[in-house]
Write a protein that holds these residues in place. Structure first.
Motif, PDB file in Angstrom:
ATOM      1  N   ILE A  70      47.978  14.447 -20.732  1.00 31.82           N
ATOM      2  CA  ILE A  70      47.419  15.658 -20.140  1.00 31.82           C
ATOM      3  C   ILE A  70      47.913  15.832 -18.711  1.00 31.82           C
ATOM      4  CG2 ILE A  70      45.294  14.598 -19.239  1.00 31.82           C
ATOM      5  CD1 ILE A  70      43.835  17.173 -20.274  1.00 31.82           C
ATOM      6  N   ILE A  81      50.637  16.356 -16.225  1.00 32.47           N
ATOM      7  CA  ILE A  81      52.030  16.808 -16.196  1.00 32.47           C
ATOM      8  C   ILE A  81      52.863  16.008 -15.204  1.00 32.47           C
ATOM      9  CG2 ILE A  81      51.608  18.625 -14.456  1.00 32.47           C
ATOM     10  CD1 ILE A  81      53.905  19.282 -17.370  1.00 32.47           C
ATOM     11  N   VAL A  99      54.212  12.734 -17.049  1.00 31.44           N
ATOM     12  CA  VAL A  99      55.246  12.854 -18.079  1.00 31.44           C
ATOM     13  C   VAL A  99      56.481  13.610 -17.601  1.00 31.44           C
ATOM     14  CG1 VAL A  99      53.937  12.530 -20.189  1.00 31.44           C
ATOM     15  CG2 VAL A  99      53.933  14.770 -19.113  1.00 31.44           C
ATOM     16  N   ARG A 100      56.321  14.573 -16.683  1.00 33.67           N
ATOM     17  CA  ARG A 100      57.475  15.393 -16.309  1.00 33.67           C
ATOM     18  C   ARG A 100      58.180  14.874 -15.062  1.00 33.67           C
ATOM     19  NH1 ARG A 100      56.062  21.226 -14.397  1.00 33.67           N
ATOM     20  NH2 ARG A 100      55.552  19.984 -12.558  1.00 33.67           N
ATOM     21  N   ASP A 101      57.399  14.536 -14.047  1.00 32.84           N
ATOM     22  CA  ASP A 101      58.007  14.271 -12.754  1.00 32.84           C
ATOM     23  C   ASP A 101      58.219  12.791 -12.461  1.00 32.84           C
ATOM     24  OD1 ASP A 101      57.799  16.980 -12.535  1.00 32.84           O
ATOM     25  OD2 ASP A 101      55.904  16.901 -11.455  1.00 32.84           O
ATOM     26  N   SER A 160      60.167  13.052 -28.327  1.00 37.92           N
ATOM     27  CA  SER A 160      59.586  14.104 -27.530  1.00 37.92           C
ATOM     28  C   SER A 160      58.482  13.573 -26.643  1.00 37.92           C
ATOM     29  CB  SER A 160      59.078  15.209 -28.464  1.00 37.92           C
ATOM     30  OG  SER A 160      57.720  15.387 -28.358  1.00 37.92           O
ATOM     31  N   LEU A 161      58.416  14.169 -25.457  1.00 31.58           N
ATOM     32  CA  LEU A 161      57.284  13.954 -24.565  1.00 31.58           C
ATOM     33  C   LEU A 161      56.741  15.334 -24.273  1.00 31.58           C
ATOM     34  CD1 LEU A 161      58.792  11.471 -21.946  1.00 31.58           C
ATOM     35  CD2 LEU A 161      57.137  10.932 -23.720  1.00 31.58           C
ATOM     36  N   LEU A 162      55.448  15.472 -24.328  1.00 30.26           N
ATOM     37  CA  LEU A 162      54.921  16.779 -23.990  1.00 30.26           C
ATOM     38  C   LEU A 162      53.598  16.649 -23.268  1.00 30.26           C
ATOM     39  CD1 LEU A 162      53.126  18.428 -26.904  1.00 30.26           C
ATOM     40  CD2 LEU A 162      54.626  16.555 -27.429  1.00 30.26           C
ATOM     41  N   ARG A 163      53.228  17.758 -22.641  1.00 29.65           N
ATOM     42  CA  ARG A 163      51.939  17.777 -21.996  1.00 29.65           C
ATOM     43  C   ARG A 163      50.980  18.466 -22.937  1.00 29.65           C
ATOM     44  NH1 ARG A 163      49.774  21.430 -16.993  1.00 29.65           N
ATOM     45  NH2 ARG A 163      48.236  19.956 -16.229  1.00 29.65           N
ATOM     46  N   SER A 212      40.671  19.585 -21.116  1.00 32.86           N
ATOM     47  CA  SER A 212      40.649  20.932 -20.557  1.00 32.86           C
ATOM     48  C   SER A 212      39.215  21.406 -20.392  1.00 32.86           C
ATOM     49  CB  SER A 212      41.379  21.890 -21.488  1.00 32.86           C
ATOM     50  OG  SER A 212      42.726  21.529 -21.566  1.00 32.86           O
ATOM     51  N   HIS A 261      49.767  28.302 -12.350  1.00 33.85           N
ATOM     52  CA  HIS A 261      48.350  27.942 -12.367  1.00 33.85           C
ATOM     53  C   HIS A 261      48.157  26.522 -12.911  1.00 33.85           C
ATOM     54  CE1 HIS A 261      44.055  28.378 -12.711  1.00 33.85           C
ATOM     55  NE2 HIS A 261      44.104  28.009 -13.982  1.00 33.85           N
ATOM     56  N   ILE A 262      47.301  25.774 -12.236  1.00 33.84           N
ATOM     57  CA  ILE A 262      46.968  24.430 -12.722  1.00 33.84           C
ATOM     58  C   ILE A 262      45.582  24.493 -13.347  1.00 33.84           C
ATOM     59  CG2 ILE A 262      46.587  22.026 -12.066  1.00 33.84           C
ATOM     60  CD1 ILE A 262      48.486  22.621  -9.657  1.00 33.84           C
ATOM     61  N   PRO A 263      45.506  24.373 -14.680  1.00 27.80           N
ATOM     62  CA  PRO A 263      44.191  24.486 -15.319  1.00 27.80           C
ATOM     63  C   PRO A 263      43.292  23.329 -14.902  1.00 27.80           C
ATOM     64  CG  PRO A 263      45.974  24.557 -16.937  1.00 27.80           C
ATOM     65  CD  PRO A 263      46.567  24.128 -15.648  1.00 27.80           C
ATOM     66  N   SER A 264      42.013  23.613 -14.767  1.00 31.12           N
ATOM     67  CA  SER A 264      41.093  22.548 -14.380  1.00 31.12           C
ATOM     68  C   SER A 264      40.785  21.662 -15.583  1.00 31.12           C
ATOM     69  CB  SER A 264      39.805  23.158 -13.833  1.00 31.12           C
ATOM     70  OG  SER A 264      39.296  24.074 -14.770  1.00 31.12           O
ATOM     71  N   THR A 265      40.354  20.446 -15.294  1.00 28.14           N
ATOM     72  CA  THR A 265      40.008  19.529 -16.378  1.00 28.14           C
ATOM     73  C   THR A 265      38.593  18.999 -16.152  1.00 28.14           C
ATOM     74  OG1 THR A 265      40.962  17.675 -15.192  1.00 28.14           O
ATOM     75  CG2 THR A 265      42.370  18.789 -16.804  1.00 28.14           C
TER      76      THR A 265
END
Lengths: 122, 485
Positions: free
Chosen positions: B255, B257, B260-262, B284-287, B321, B344-348
Motif C-alpha cells: 500500500i 507507494i 515499492v516505487r521509489d 510485477s510490483l504494484l501499489r 484505504s 493526490h495522496i489518499p488517506s489511510t
C-alpha cells in the motif's frame, strides 16, 4: 508493469460493474529478455483474457498476437514465443491504466501501477 | 528407506515441517502436487531410543535416496541426512552394528578408485582434535580402500556422538550416550545465509524478513521454477527474494507507494534487491490495498503460493484505504476536487490484524490454485492461555504446519502453512465471514488495533497478576530452553 499484470487488474472504483480491461496508455516501455518457461505459459494461458492481452500488446506496438487463441496453439513454438514476449518481456515504465467505465486514470510510474483509490472512490 | 536425519539445533518447530514440505516438492508422496490428500499425507518419523523430540537426531523414511538427497540439499535446517551404518551407546556397540550392516550396502562406497572423508561431530559436547583423530583411527575395522580427500571427496562419512546429560545445559535432555556412524546423502547449503544476509542487502525496511526465515517460508510455500508466488505485503521484497532464489516467478503489492516505487533511489529499491543476487525481477510490483484488491473479478486460481508477513502492529502497523476526516465546513460525502486529483495522496486508516487476516484468507481462497499454499506469520501473546493457541480458520484451507518462534518473553509468532483444499464460492465467502466474526468475538480481542503492541511494550509492573507476582517470572522458566534457540 508487464502485460500479464495488465491482464489481471481491473478498476475497482465504487460502482464500477465491469472495470476490465483497463485501457493501456503507454508513454514509455522497454523490452527485456526473460527466460521462457513452457510449463508456466501452458498454465497461465488458461487464466488469460486473450482479447485484452492482444489489445494491450497493440497499445505498445506489438501486433504479432492473433486475435483469437486456443489451447491447441500452445504446441506451436512460434506461438509460444510470441505469447511469452507479449506477456513477460514488455515492461511499461510510464503511462496509465484507464478505467473503461469511468475514465479514472491509474498512473504507472517507474513501472509500478498505482491501483490505490481516492477517498471518494471507495 | 530409513535415514538418520540430523538437524541444526535451532528453530526447532520448523524442522520437521520443512522436511515434510520438501518431501512433497520432490515427489516423495507420488503423483502431482495438488490433490486433496496433500494436506493429510506425511512422512514416517522415529526418534532414537531415549531421545527428546527436540533432539537434533531423528529417523525419517523416504521412498528413495535420490528424494532424500534433494530434500536435504534444498533444506535450510537439515545438517545432514545419512544412511546409517551403525549406532550404539558405546564404541563397542557401534563396531558390532557396523560389522552387521550388510556388505553389499557398504562395499560400493569403500572402493579403491573413490575418495572419502570422515568427519567427527558431536552434539552437546566438545571433542578435541586429538580425540577426533583417535576416534577415526578406531574405525580401522571398516575396510576403507579409497583415497582420503578432505576437500571434495566422493563419499562423506560422519561419526556423531552425543553424551548423556540432564537438562541443565539448556539442551534437550538425552538419557543415554549415543554414537552414530553413517554415509552422508545430502546436507543443507547454509552458505546461502551469509550470501543473502540482511546486513549486506541494499534496500532494507524496518520489517525486512531475515534471510533464514525467508528461505524457510519459501520452502513451506514449495517455491520452484514455473510457480507463481505472491506477497500482498511485499515491502522491500525480502520474502520474494527467497522465492526467486528457488526459481519461482514472483509478484508483490504494497500500500506504500514510496517503498515499492521509489525506494532510496535508482539503485536502491526493490528491483535492486533482486539484481544484487542476479535473480529474475518480479513479474510485477504494484501499489494496491489488501483490503480492496484490484484483481479482475473473473480471475481465480492463478497463484501457486501466497507467502507473506502481515503487518501486526508491533514493529509496523497495517494501513488500508479510508479514514479521511471531513474538513471544516464540508459536508459528506467526501470528494477530491478535480484539479487536485493528479498527485493526490489518499488517506489511510489503521488496519487491524483480524481484518487483515480475514482479507488475506479471502484473497487466497480465491486466487490460489487448489493444492496451493498460504504461508504467513501470525503473532500470539504468550501468557497462560497460549498453551492451546487458536489459529484463524477458513473453510477452503487446511492447516498443515504451525511453527512457533519465540520473539520475547511476551510474544511469539507462528509460521502457519495452509493448503487450499476447497473451491471458493460465494457461499464459502459468506460462511468465512461468519467464522471470522465469531473468531474475532471469541479469541482475538488483542488482535484489535493497538492491543498487541501494548501487550508487547507496556512496562512490566503494569502486567502484575492479582496475587502480586509478576506475570513473567524469569526464575520460573524451565532450564531446558526449547524453542528459544
Amino acid at each position: 508493469m508487464r502485460l500479464l499484470t495488465h491482464n489481471m487488474l481491473s478498476s475497482n472504483v465504487k460502482g464500477v460493474v465491469d472495470g476490465f480491461p483497463l485501457r493501456l496508455e503507454a508513454e514509455k516501455w522497454v523490452e527485456k529478455e526473460v527466460e521462457l518457461n513452457v510449463d508456466f505459459l501452458r498454465h497461465i494461458f488458461h487464466k488469460i483474457e486473450w482479447k485484452a492481452l492482444a489489445g494491450a500488446a497493440r497499445a505498445v506496438g506489438y501486433g504479432e498476437l492473433p486475435d483469437e487463441a486456443d489451447a491447441a496453439m500452445l504446441d506451436a513454438e512460434d506461438f509460444l514465443r510470441r505469447f511469452h514476449h507479449a506477456l513477460l518481456e514488455i515492461h511499461v515504465e510510464e503511462g496509465a491504466l484507464v478505467c473503461p467505465d469511468t475514465g479514472r486514470r491509474f498512473p504507472i510510474n517507474k513501472g509500478i501501477p498505482n491501483m490505490l483509490l481516492n477517498e471518494d472512490e471507495i | 528407506m530409513w535415514f538418520l536425519c540430523v538437524f541444526y539445533h535451532r528453530l526447532l518447530d520448523y524442522r520437521r515441517p520443512e522436511v515434510e514440505s520438501l518431501a512433497e516438492l520432490f515427489g516423495a508422496f507420488g503423483g502431482g502436487v495438488g490433490e486433496e490428500s496433500s494436506s493429510t499425507r506425511s512422512l514416517e518419523w522415529k526418534l532414537p531410543d531415549s531421545h527428546h523430540l527436540d533432539s537434533p537426531f531423528h529417523f525419517v523414511s523416504f521412498p528413495s535416496e535420490e528424494i532424500a538427497r534433494n530434500v536435504a540439499n534444498r533444506s535450510i535446517l537439515v545438517k545432514g541426512l545419512y544412511e546409517l551404518w551403525g549406532q550404539g551407546s558405546s564404541y563397542e556397540e557401534l563396531e558390532k552394528a557396523i560389522k552387521e550392516f550388510p556388505d553389499e550396502r557398504k562395499l560400493p562406497y569403500l572402493l579403491s578408485e573413490s575418495s572419502f572423508r570422515i568427519t567427527v561431530d558431536s552434539f552437546g559436547k566438545v571433542i578435541s582434535f586429538k580425540e577426533q583423530n583417535e576416534r577415526i583411527q578406531g574405525l580401522s575395522y571398516i575396510p576403507f580402500k579409497g583415497r582420503v580427500d578432505l576437500r571434495k571427496p566422493d563419499h562423506k562419512f560422519w561419526l556423531i556422538e552425543t553424551d548423556d546429560y540432564g537438562s541443565t545445559n539448556g539442551l534437550p535432555p538425552v538419557v543415554q550416550r549415543t554414537v552414530f556412524f553413517g554415509r552422508e546423502v545430502g546436507a543443507a547449503d547454509r552458505k546461502l545465509l551469509p550470501t543473502y544476509q540482511l546486513k549486506s542487502r541494499k534496500y532494507l525496511g524496518p520489517t525486512a524478513m531475515d534471510a533464514e526465515i525467508a528461505f524457510l517460508m519459501a520452502n513451506q510455500g514449495l517455491a520452484q521454477p514455473g510457480k507463481l508466488v505472491y506477497d500482498p505485503f511485499v515491502g522491500t521484497g525480502s520474502i520474494l527474494v527467497a522465492a526467486a532464489h528457488f526459481g519461482a516467478l514472483t509478484m508483490g503489492a504494497d500500500i506504500d507507494i514510496r517503498v515499492v516505487r521509489d525506494g532510496r533511489g535508482p539503485n536502491c529499491n526493490v528491483w535492486s534487491n533482486f539484481e544484487q543476487y542476479n535473480l529474475p525481477m518480479p513479474i510485477s510490483l504494484l501499489r494496491a490495498d489488501n483490503n480492496m484488491p484490484p484483481w479482475r473479478p473473473g480471475l481465480t486460481e492463478v497463484f501457486d503460493a501466497i507467502i507473506c508477513d502481515p503487518p501486526y502492529g508491533v514493529r509496523a502497523g497495517g494501513r488500508k484505504s479510508g479514514g479521511r476526516k471531513l474538513l471544516k465546513g464540508l459536508v459528506a460525502p467526501y470528494s477530491v476536487p478535480q484539479e487536485k486529483r493528479v498527485d493526490h495522496i489518499p488517506s489511510t486508516a489503521p488496519y487491524s490484524l483480524a481484518e487483515c487476516v480475514h482479507d488475506l484468507f479471502d484473497l487466497s481462497a480465491k486466487m490460489l490454485m487448489i493444492g496451493g499454499r498460504l504461508v504467513f506469520f501470525y503473532p500470539v501473546v504468550r501468557d497462560e492461555n497460549s498453551i492451546n493457541v487458536q489459529f484463524p480458520e477458513h473453510p477452503c484451507f487446511t492447516l498443515i504446519a504451525s511453527c512457533e518462534q519465540i520473539l520475547s518473553l511476551r510474544y511469539s509468532r507462528y509460521l502457519l502453512t495452509m493448503v487450499k483444499t476447497g473451491v471458493y464460492t460465494e457461499e464459502i465467502k459468506e460462511s468465512a465471514m461468519k467464522m471470522h466474526l465469531d473468531f474475532k468475538e471469541n479469541h482475538l480481542k488483542w488482535l484489535e488495533d493497538g492491543n498487541l503492541h501494548s501487550a508487547v511494550f507496556s512496562p512490566a509492573d503494569s502486567q502484575e497478576v492479582p496475587d502480586g507476582k509478576p506475570k513473567f517470572d524469569r526464575d520460573s522458566k524451565p532450564k531446558y530452553r526449547g524453542k528459544y534457540v
